[in-house]
Design a protein around this motif. Sequence first.
Motif, short mmCIF file in Angstrom:
data_model
loop_
_atom_site.label_atom_id
_atom_site.label_comp_id
_atom_site.label_asym_id
_atom_site.label_seq_id
_atom_site.Cartn_x
_atom_site.Cartn_y
_atom_site.Cartn_z
N PHE A 102 0.83 -1.20 0.00
CA PHE A 102 0.00 0.00 0.00
C PHE A 102 0.87 1.25 0.00
N LYS A 103 0.48 2.21 -0.82
CA LYS A 103 1.20 3.49 -0.86
C LYS A 103 0.93 4.31 0.40
N ASN A 104 -0.27 4.14 0.98
CA ASN A 104 -0.67 4.96 2.12
C ASN A 104 -1.09 4.08 3.31
N PRO A 105 -0.16 3.33 3.88
CA PRO A 105 -0.54 2.49 5.03
C PRO A 105 -0.98 3.35 6.22
N ILE A 106 -1.75 2.75 7.10
CA ILE A 106 -2.29 3.47 8.26
C ILE A 106 -1.20 3.61 9.32
N ARG A 107 -0.95 4.83 9.72
CA ARG A 107 0.11 5.09 10.69
C ARG A 107 -0.35 5.93 11.88
N SER A 108 -1.66 6.22 11.97
CA SER A 108 -2.14 7.06 13.07
C SER A 108 -3.62 6.81 13.32
N GLU A 109 -4.06 7.23 14.51
CA GLU A 109 -5.48 7.15 14.83
C GLU A 109 -6.29 8.05 13.90
N GLN A 110 -5.73 9.19 13.53
CA GLN A 110 -6.42 10.10 12.63
C GLN A 110 -6.67 9.45 11.28
N ALA A 111 -5.69 8.67 10.83
CA ALA A 111 -5.86 7.97 9.54
C ALA A 111 -7.03 6.99 9.60
N ILE A 112 -7.20 6.34 10.76
CA ILE A 112 -8.34 5.42 10.93
C ILE A 112 -9.65 6.20 10.93
N ASN A 113 -9.66 7.34 11.64
CA ASN A 113 -10.87 8.17 11.70
C ASN A 113 -11.27 8.67 10.31
N ASN A 114 -10.28 8.89 9.45
CA ASN A 114 -10.55 9.44 8.12
C ASN A 114 -11.06 8.39 7.12
N LEU A 115 -10.93 7.12 7.47
CA LEU A 115 -11.37 6.07 6.55
C LEU A 115 -12.88 6.09 6.39
N GLU A 116 -13.35 5.85 5.17
CA GLU A 116 -14.77 5.76 4.90
C GLU A 116 -15.10 4.41 4.29
N ILE A 117 -16.30 3.91 4.57
CA ILE A 117 -16.75 2.66 3.96
C ILE A 117 -16.80 2.88 2.45
N PRO A 118 -16.19 2.00 1.66
CA PRO A 118 -16.17 2.21 0.21
C PRO A 118 -17.58 2.28 -0.38
N SER A 119 -17.73 3.12 -1.36
CA SER A 119 -19.01 3.21 -2.07
C SER A 119 -19.17 2.00 -2.98
N HIS A 120 -20.42 1.76 -3.37
CA HIS A 120 -20.69 0.68 -4.33
C HIS A 120 -19.93 0.92 -5.62
N GLU A 121 -19.87 2.18 -6.04
CA GLU A 121 -19.22 2.52 -7.31
C GLU A 121 -17.73 2.19 -7.28
N SER A 122 -17.09 2.39 -6.12
CA SER A 122 -15.64 2.19 -6.06
C SER A 122 -15.25 0.73 -6.20
N LEU A 123 -16.20 -0.17 -5.95
CA LEU A 123 -15.94 -1.60 -6.10
C LEU A 123 -16.85 -2.24 -7.15
N SER A 124 -17.43 -1.41 -8.00
CA SER A 124 -18.40 -1.91 -8.98
C SER A 124 -17.77 -2.89 -9.96
N TYR A 125 -16.46 -2.78 -10.19
CA TYR A 125 -15.79 -3.71 -11.10
C TYR A 125 -15.88 -5.15 -10.59
N VAL A 126 -15.87 -5.31 -9.24
CA VAL A 126 -16.02 -6.65 -8.67
C VAL A 126 -17.41 -7.19 -8.95
N TYR A 127 -18.43 -6.35 -8.74
CA TYR A 127 -19.81 -6.80 -8.88
C TYR A 127 -20.15 -7.04 -10.36
N GLN A 128 -19.58 -6.24 -11.24
CA GLN A 128 -19.75 -6.49 -12.67
C GLN A 128 -19.14 -7.84 -13.06
N THR A 129 -17.97 -8.13 -12.49
CA THR A 129 -17.32 -9.42 -12.77
C THR A 129 -18.17 -10.57 -12.26
N VAL A 130 -18.72 -10.43 -11.05
CA VAL A 130 -19.57 -11.48 -10.50
C VAL A 130 -20.74 -11.77 -11.43
#
Length: 354
Positions: A102-130
């Motif tokens: 990973f280019k941006n590994p988690i190194r702080s509590e703030q980085a965890i707080n900033n994480l968001e649940i991925p949108s459907h669109e961001s992983l749509s390539y997986v669902y299209q493949t399925v």
Amino acid sequence: MTNFAPLKNTNFIRALQKQPVDRTPIWMMRQAGRYLPEYRAVRKMAGNFINLMKTPDYATEVTLQPIRRYDLDAAIVFSDILTIPDAMGLGLYFQENHGPKFKNPIRSEQAINNLEIPSHESLSYVYQTVSQCRHELNGQVPLIGFSGSPWTLACYMIEGQGSKDFITIKSVLYSNPKILHQLLEKNAKAVVQHLKCQVEAGAQAIMIFDTWGGLLSRAAYQEFSLRYITFILDSLKNQLGVRSVPSIVFTKGGGQWLEEMAGCGANALGLDWMTDLDLARQRVGSRVALQGNLDPAVLLAHDSVIQNEVNKVMTSFYGKQKDDTGFVFNLGHGISKETNPDSVSVLIEAVHRF
């Protein structure tokens, strides 16, 4: 949900549900992979692993390759467990001979707080493949969707890459468990959504790969891994309702915790080759089906050795128990890239012939 062809070979699904089958079903972890020349050809066309995984046409093609070549009883969608943290912005890339990073590994509590649940669109390539895989399989065999466990995802997210001991995340576990739980909770919610979307796209079974759960102590495994796997399976059953599909949980190195794992809500537990099938059956009884557990290195041996080792695994499951339902033959981990494709044919024929 799209209309798909009815399933012709139901043995895998029936085995997960501990129903009678007309032959022991078999599929292999990493069955779409580098041991196949046709996979290497498509990988070359794609240019790199990321393009291969994120282009539904390519990913569908390599999902179907082992199904065309072998008499397997299930297909597993070609993807990667690290799609979720990649979609969270960690920047997944693959370094030749070094695996995922990973280019941006988690190194702080703030980085965890900033994480968001991925949108459907961001992983749509997986669902299209399925969906594409499900259509092209045309009911031949069932399709498995999957995800990494929250703990295993966190291992890569904090370390930034694979590791022998994952000492960075384990130090966080013992020095600041609160922030690790924050990360695991976000990962768990993301996994629920990811698996739910795969089922809605056409996956007929799901598998959770807890690759690094075996690194933990018994107490830590229950608190930081199994707890979240249980949450995921409970949430999926609640959200999917009648669309709920059978599930498999595989914790590499988790054979010492089978009794606890059997209560997580999964239909089946995947076993590595270090766990004795007969003893596993005695320990979990009829609570869950079992999947496993040939050492992948056996496939590097002579045909007669492969046949003999298959018979040992099969006898270990079927030999002493009256209940002969609830078994899926698999390897104890992913197939080695050095495997001769002809050896896989020997394996499958030996399983189906037993």
